[in-house]
Design a protein around this motif. Structure first.
Motif, PDB file in Angstrom:
ATOM      1  N   MET A  58       0.825  -1.197   0.000  1.00 20.49           N
ATOM      2  CA  MET A  58       0.000   0.000   0.000  1.00 20.49           C
ATOM      3  C   MET A  58       0.868   1.260   0.000  1.00 20.49           C
ATOM      4  SD  MET A  58      -3.201   0.677   2.436  1.00 20.49           S
ATOM      5  CE  MET A  58      -3.214   2.157   3.389  1.00 20.49           C
ATOM      6  N   ILE A  59       1.959   1.230   0.725  1.00 22.27           N
ATOM      7  CA  ILE A  59       2.863   2.379   0.776  1.00 22.27           C
ATOM      8  C   ILE A  59       3.474   2.635  -0.606  1.00 22.27           C
ATOM      9  CG2 ILE A  59       5.065   3.208   1.718  1.00 22.27           C
ATOM     10  CD1 ILE A  59       4.247   1.784   4.369  1.00 22.27           C
ATOM     11  N   ALA A  60       3.816   1.571  -1.338  1.00 20.51           N
ATOM     12  CA  ALA A  60       4.366   1.742  -2.687  1.00 20.51           C
ATOM     13  C   ALA A  60       3.357   2.463  -3.585  1.00 20.51           C
ATOM     14  CB  ALA A  60       4.745   0.390  -3.283  1.00 20.51           C
ATOM     15  N   ALA A  61       2.088   2.043  -3.541  1.00 21.69           N
ATOM     16  CA  ALA A  61       1.058   2.701  -4.353  1.00 21.69           C
ATOM     17  C   ALA A  61       0.846   4.140  -3.878  1.00 21.69           C
ATOM     18  CB  ALA A  61      -0.243   1.911  -4.291  1.00 21.69           C
ATOM     19  N   LEU A  62       0.892   4.345  -2.577  1.00 22.34           N
ATOM     20  CA  LEU A  62       0.732   5.692  -2.028  1.00 22.34           C
ATOM     21  C   LEU A  62       1.892   6.596  -2.450  1.00 22.34           C
ATOM     22  CD1 LEU A  62      -1.143   7.374  -0.272  1.00 22.34           C
ATOM     23  CD2 LEU A  62       0.138   6.610   1.721  1.00 22.34           C
ATOM     24  N   LEU A  63       3.110   6.074  -2.476  1.00 21.93           N
ATOM     25  CA  LEU A  63       4.264   6.842  -2.961  1.00 21.93           C
ATOM     26  C   LEU A  63       4.071   7.268  -4.411  1.00 21.93           C
ATOM     27  CD1 LEU A  63       7.353   4.919  -1.515  1.00 21.93           C
ATOM     28  CD2 LEU A  63       6.686   7.274  -1.017  1.00 21.93           C
ATOM     29  N   VAL A  65       1.177   7.701  -5.999  1.00 24.33           N
ATOM     30  CA  VAL A  65       0.134   8.738  -6.042  1.00 24.33           C
ATOM     31  C   VAL A  65       0.675  10.061  -5.513  1.00 24.33           C
ATOM     32  CG1 VAL A  65      -2.133   9.424  -5.123  1.00 24.33           C
ATOM     33  CG2 VAL A  65      -1.775   7.088  -5.955  1.00 24.33           C
ATOM     34  N   ALA A  66       1.453  10.011  -4.447  1.00 19.06           N
ATOM     35  CA  ALA A  66       2.034  11.237  -3.884  1.00 19.06           C
ATOM     36  C   ALA A  66       2.987  11.892  -4.879  1.00 19.06           C
ATOM     37  CB  ALA A  66       2.752  10.923  -2.577  1.00 19.06           C
ATOM     38  N   ALA A  67       3.807  11.089  -5.551  1.00 18.98           N
ATOM     39  CA  ALA A  67       4.746  11.637  -6.536  1.00 18.98           C
ATOM     40  C   ALA A  67       4.005  12.365  -7.652  1.00 18.98           C
ATOM     41  CB  ALA A  67       5.614  10.522  -7.110  1.00 18.98           C
ATOM     42  N   GLY A  68       2.942  11.767  -8.149  1.00 17.62           N
ATOM     43  CA  GLY A  68       2.151  12.424  -9.194  1.00 17.62           C
ATOM     44  C   GLY A  68       1.419  13.643  -8.686  1.00 17.62           C
ATOM     45  N   SER A  69       0.959  13.588  -7.456  1.00 18.18           N
ATOM     46  CA  SER A  69       0.207  14.709  -6.880  1.00 18.18           C
ATOM     47  C   SER A  69       1.074  15.948  -6.688  1.00 18.18           C
ATOM     48  CB  SER A  69      -0.412  14.303  -5.543  1.00 18.18           C
ATOM     49  OG  SER A  69      -1.347  13.272  -5.744  1.00 18.18           O
ATOM     50  N   ILE A  70       2.359  15.745  -6.400  1.00 20.83           N
ATOM     51  CA  ILE A  70       3.227  16.906  -6.189  1.00 20.83           C
ATOM     52  C   ILE A  70       3.851  17.420  -7.491  1.00 20.83           C
ATOM     53  CG2 ILE A  70       3.733  16.317  -3.794  1.00 20.83           C
ATOM     54  CD1 ILE A  70       6.537  15.405  -4.773  1.00 20.83           C
ATOM     55  N   GLY A  71       3.510  16.799  -8.615  1.00 18.59           N
ATOM     56  CA  GLY A  71       3.942  17.345  -9.885  1.00 18.59           C
ATOM     57  C   GLY A  71       4.865  16.491 -10.730  1.00 18.59           C
ATOM     58  N   GLY A  91     -10.256   8.463  -8.972  1.00 19.07           N
ATOM     59  CA  GLY A  91     -10.778   7.338  -8.193  1.00 19.07           C
ATOM     60  C   GLY A  91      -9.955   6.078  -8.398  1.00 19.07           C
ATOM     61  N   TYR A  92      -9.460   5.878  -9.615  1.00 24.72           N
ATOM     62  CA  TYR A  92      -8.613   4.716  -9.877  1.00 24.72           C
ATOM     63  C   TYR A  92      -7.298   4.844  -9.125  1.00 24.72           C
ATOM     64  CZ  TYR A  92     -11.985   3.714 -13.521  1.00 24.72           C
ATOM     65  OH  TYR A  92     -13.149   3.446 -14.182  1.00 24.72           O
ATOM     66  N   LEU A  93      -6.770   6.059  -9.034  1.00 26.26           N
ATOM     67  CA  LEU A  93      -5.521   6.268  -8.295  1.00 26.26           C
ATOM     68  C   LEU A  93      -5.703   5.931  -6.823  1.00 26.26           C
ATOM     69  CD1 LEU A  93      -4.402   9.595 -10.000  1.00 26.26           C
ATOM     70  CD2 LEU A  93      -3.493   7.295 -10.403  1.00 26.26           C
ATOM     71  N   ILE A  94      -6.812   6.362  -6.237  1.00 21.90           N
ATOM     72  CA  ILE A  94      -7.118   5.998  -4.845  1.00 21.90           C
ATOM     73  C   ILE A  94      -7.340   4.487  -4.755  1.00 21.90           C
ATOM     74  CG2 ILE A  94      -8.744   6.312  -2.934  1.00 21.90           C
ATOM     75  CD1 ILE A  94      -6.905   8.785  -3.672  1.00 21.90           C
ATOM     76  N   GLY A  95      -8.000   3.938  -5.766  1.00 22.00           N
ATOM     77  CA  GLY A  95      -8.219   2.495  -5.815  1.00 22.00           C
ATOM     78  C   GLY A  95      -6.931   1.701  -5.873  1.00 22.00           C
ATOM     79  N   PHE A  96      -5.889   2.260  -6.520  1.00 29.61           N
ATOM     80  CA  PHE A  96      -4.587   1.584  -6.545  1.00 29.61           C
ATOM     81  C   PHE A  96      -4.071   1.367  -5.125  1.00 29.61           C
ATOM     82  CE2 PHE A  96      -3.104   3.389 -10.942  1.00 29.61           C
ATOM     83  CZ  PHE A  96      -3.948   2.516 -11.590  1.00 29.61           C
TER      84      PHE A  96
END
Length: 185
Positions: A58-63, A65-71, A91-96
């Motif tokens: 889950m942390i890998a997927a969160l990393l 999403v965070a990387a994309g969210s910050i640009g 929603g798919y990104l959160i689903g990841f």
């Protein structure tokens, strides 16, 4: 802290970063198709859950999403930013994140020397995909202001068969790596 524990922690952190990177690579292996592109991301999301377990998958997927969210341009099509996270594919990104976490949690207990079974992997993967699609389709309904039928038509039906093939590939990879003692846990 013993050196072995420290080395194991480093090993898991490196694998977590690697899986986050592979999810990003999966976004570049994509074909634009309406609001939701075909991509290889689900394969790597499922692999993160299978290989890293809970909570590191889950942390890998969160990393990612965070990387994309910050640009960083890691989302499908080289996109990035909060607009993507709050847009049709958000929603798919959160689903990841939820899918990798659920798969990791469901397969975490399987640390025995026996090779994990196909049934466990397929069941965990199906639950992960259900979470991924639920988040994605619900978000499509919200953002695009469309009904269930239209959301399923553009955000589920074109993708489910290929994602089931990716699930089989992820389970096979997990079983092979487990059998050879290559899991990072």
């Amino acid at each position: 802290m013993p050196a072995t524990t420290s080395l194991q922690s480093l090993h898991v952190m490196v694998w977590t970063a690697l899986m986050a990177s592979l999810i990003a690579v999966g976004s570049f292996l994509s074909i634009p198709l309406g609001p939701v592109p075909f991509s290889m991301q689900p394969l790597f999301v499922m692999l993160a859950g299978f290989l890293l377990g809970w909570p590191h998958g889950m942390i890998a997927a969160l990393l990612f999403v965070a990387a994309g969210s910050i640009g960083l341009p890691v989302f499908a099509g080289g996109k990035s930013g909060l607009a993507v996270l709050f847009g049709p594919t958000g929603g798919y990104l959160i689903g990841f994140v939820l899918a990798a976490g659920a798969i990791g949690l469901l397969t975490q207990a399987r640390k025995t020397t026996r090779t994990p079974g196909w049934l466990l992997g397929l069941l965990a993967g199906l639950i992960g995909l259900a979470l991924l699609y639920a988040c994605g389709v619900l978000n499509l309904i919200r953002v695009l202001d469309i009904g269930w039928h239209k959301a399923l038509t553009i955000g589920f039906l074109p993708f489910i068969l290929q994602d089931l093939v990716k699930l089989v590939m992820a389970v096979a990879t997990w079983r092979i790596m487990h059998g050879r003692g290559l899991l990072p846990r």
